[in-house]
Design an enzyme around this catalytic site. Sequence first.
Site, PDB file in Angstrom:
ATOM      1  N   TYR A 293       0.836  -1.207   0.000  1.00 37.46           N
ATOM      2  CA  TYR A 293       0.000   0.000   0.000  1.00 37.46           C
ATOM      3  C   TYR A 293       0.866   1.250   0.000  1.00 37.46           C
ATOM      4  O   TYR A 293       1.711   1.440   0.889  1.00 37.46           O
ATOM      5  CB  TYR A 293      -0.906  -0.012   1.220  1.00 37.46           C
ATOM      6  CG  TYR A 293      -2.107   0.897   1.104  1.00 37.46           C
ATOM      7  CD1 TYR A 293      -3.337   0.400   0.677  1.00 37.46           C
ATOM      8  CD2 TYR A 293      -2.029   2.242   1.431  1.00 37.46           C
ATOM      9  CE1 TYR A 293      -4.445   1.219   0.584  1.00 37.46           C
ATOM     10  CE2 TYR A 293      -3.126   3.071   1.336  1.00 37.46           C
ATOM     11  CZ  TYR A 293      -4.343   2.556   0.905  1.00 37.46           C
ATOM     12  OH  TYR A 293      -5.437   3.380   0.818  1.00 37.46           O
ATOM     13  N   TYR A 343      -5.544   5.588  -7.324  1.00 37.20           N
ATOM     14  CA  TYR A 343      -5.828   5.395  -5.905  1.00 37.20           C
ATOM     15  C   TYR A 343      -7.245   4.865  -5.778  1.00 37.20           C
ATOM     16  O   TYR A 343      -8.204   5.623  -5.754  1.00 37.20           O
ATOM     17  CB  TYR A 343      -5.679   6.717  -5.168  1.00 37.20           C
ATOM     18  CG  TYR A 343      -5.901   6.638  -3.682  1.00 37.20           C
ATOM     19  CD1 TYR A 343      -5.023   5.922  -2.868  1.00 37.20           C
ATOM     20  CD2 TYR A 343      -6.983   7.259  -3.074  1.00 37.20           C
ATOM     21  CE1 TYR A 343      -5.221   5.847  -1.504  1.00 37.20           C
ATOM     22  CE2 TYR A 343      -7.187   7.188  -1.703  1.00 37.20           C
ATOM     23  CZ  TYR A 343      -6.299   6.478  -0.921  1.00 37.20           C
ATOM     24  OH  TYR A 343      -6.496   6.414   0.427  1.00 37.20           O
TER      25      TYR A 343
END
Lengths: 391, 323
Positions: A293, A343
């Site tokens: 991440y 994103y």
Amino acid sequence: MAARISDKAAIVGIGATEFSKDSGRSELALAAEAVKKALDDAGLKPADVDGMVTFTIDQNEEVDVARAVGCGDLKLYSRVPYGGGAATGTLLQAAMAVATGVAETVVCYRALNGRSGQRYSSGVSGNLITGSAIHYSWYMPFGLLTPASWVAMFTQRYMHLTGCSRDALFEVAQATRAYAVNNPAAFFYQRPFTREEYDTAKKICEPLRLYDCCQESDGGCAVVVTTPERAKHLKQPGVLIRGVAQCAARGQEEMTSFYREEIARIPEMDLAADEAYAQCGLSAKDIDAAVIYDAFTPIVLWQLESWGFCKYGEAADFVKDGNLRPGGRLPTNTHGGQLSEAYIHGVNGIVEAVRLVRGTSVNQPNKPVAHALVTSGVGVPTGGAILGRMG
Amino acid sequence: MTPEETRDFEAKIRAYVGREVGAPTRGKDDVNPAMIRHWTEVTGDESPVYCDQAFAAKSSKGGIIAPPTMLQIWSMEGYAMCQRPEMDLQRELHKIFDAHGFVGVLGTNTSTDFYRDLRPGDQVTAHTVIDNISERKTTARGVGYFIETVTKFTDQHGADVGRQVFRVLKFMPNAETAEAKASTAGAADKPAPPTRIQAPRGHDNAWWWEAIDQGKLMIQRCKGCGTLRHPPRPMCGDCNSTEWDAIESSLEGEVYSFTELHYPKFPGYPYPLLCAVVQLREGTRLIANLAGCEPEQVFIGMKVRGKVERVDDKTVLPNFYPA
């Protein structure tokens, strides 16, 4: 003792919309499209779905998505809190349901107009996205309002303690950008960048500049989870969930755990790593590639340490040695990550991790990927999953 | 505006997106040494490659070139625009905005690409398109829309020589909005300056902020085991007591971590703004702003001393200064 959940569920379908800065349509439209594509990829019909999982901050109700796609009766609907920390938590919900028979075929989805709609970079002022107003009362009057500002606070101390410099942050940004350059779905497709561009980009919050921060994107992603038995008879090779964990650690706050003994660490991710590895008996040496991440560059470093690819304080050297690159020890964020692809709150990362195990990433490492790691957001309660091939 | 009016208005303005503002505009003068000289005198740019023929001939440019930043100049309308501006599509669009109350206009930013040097004798033609109109935005100046035009510049051979993106905000000036009118009705005609976002106050934290308003920085203390805790919570995580009192902090401490906030800048906050995790002598930490020092002077471990003070019309906060 670790949870007995290893190999009880498999990911059999992946789907994604295009990623953009202005989708021109509703978040529900994005969710429905991503879910339908994931079902098509699996060779399943909407009527086969009996469970749906998403994030608490997703604006698309499970039943609305089900109705839009034409799913039938649902036996599971469940949501995971804490922003991007929820990403692989959706897999845990799905795996638990499939393992216990609560549901047989579960779709995990996330869709957002993260650029043309509500932008997370616009901070918590006035329009709170998650969490209680009281929690943010300790930060708002002081101007500490954005995810970048909270992460900057941890980063500054981590750099102070470990000697990590911006060279390592640049390598994280540059490595993901180099992958995105080859990925037509990525925002930075065919757009490489230089150290000079990185160093002269707009300052966000010391020491973070623009390219240390992820995209803000419109888009949706979904994956389909079912039993390994059913997976054997579907269109795509199933990808087993070997281990999956979500954890909050002592002293945890949502993005603002400033009061722990040491803040330049992410103990919740340490816990998730220990748990996920213990579930399947694997360790860092067994992981061939990863999707880590990357809302901000420094958080990739901390996770490399949590998951045991290097010791505490050594991640800067680990990345500077080229280990995230195609030929490195751990090809990472091969889709371009959230820094350079889009994103979608880590769910585009789950999709990429499935591709890595299937062998279909546009930047497929030049080695067999038996196991891929994928992680959730950092600074919040978080988690990770280890995916592997079906036997 | 009612939602229906807004919808109609937006449909009207969006119909302009993608359209050329008018026929391509050929510059009234070709690129010429006199205008180049006037420009360099005004801007104070003394580079000889713009005006000194002999020097320029020997330079890597091989002769006089126009300053690249003059690109837009060559095709400008000239003095006539103050008298009888031509009614092109862009002005037509602005008039629609004006008619709906978005009378403010603010050039926000521009970016230009230069493809080749322009030399005396070159003929520049501008082709301008209304490229994009943003969603409705709430800005510090008022509610409005960003309009982006893209101008392509070509030469006498039709080849591209540059490209410019120009963005303006067409907005309803704040004082004109209904909310602003309501809040200033009967008061002085100047709108109040923005203040910091106020801390929402509830059961578990209001007492702490009320103490701040009185000039005191308090630290919650468990009555069961004496543990200090911040931020305040309703139960002690060590002994589970719900009984507590509070001690007043000495306001002495050190910087545990810090950041300088650059972007985005929020109305009501002073920038450069330094924010720190302060480790108090008593053992607890809190977030606060640093004051009385430059960003480059701050370091982890720096000794600081706090002062509870008024920072704007509505806000009292602890600020920490170098000790």
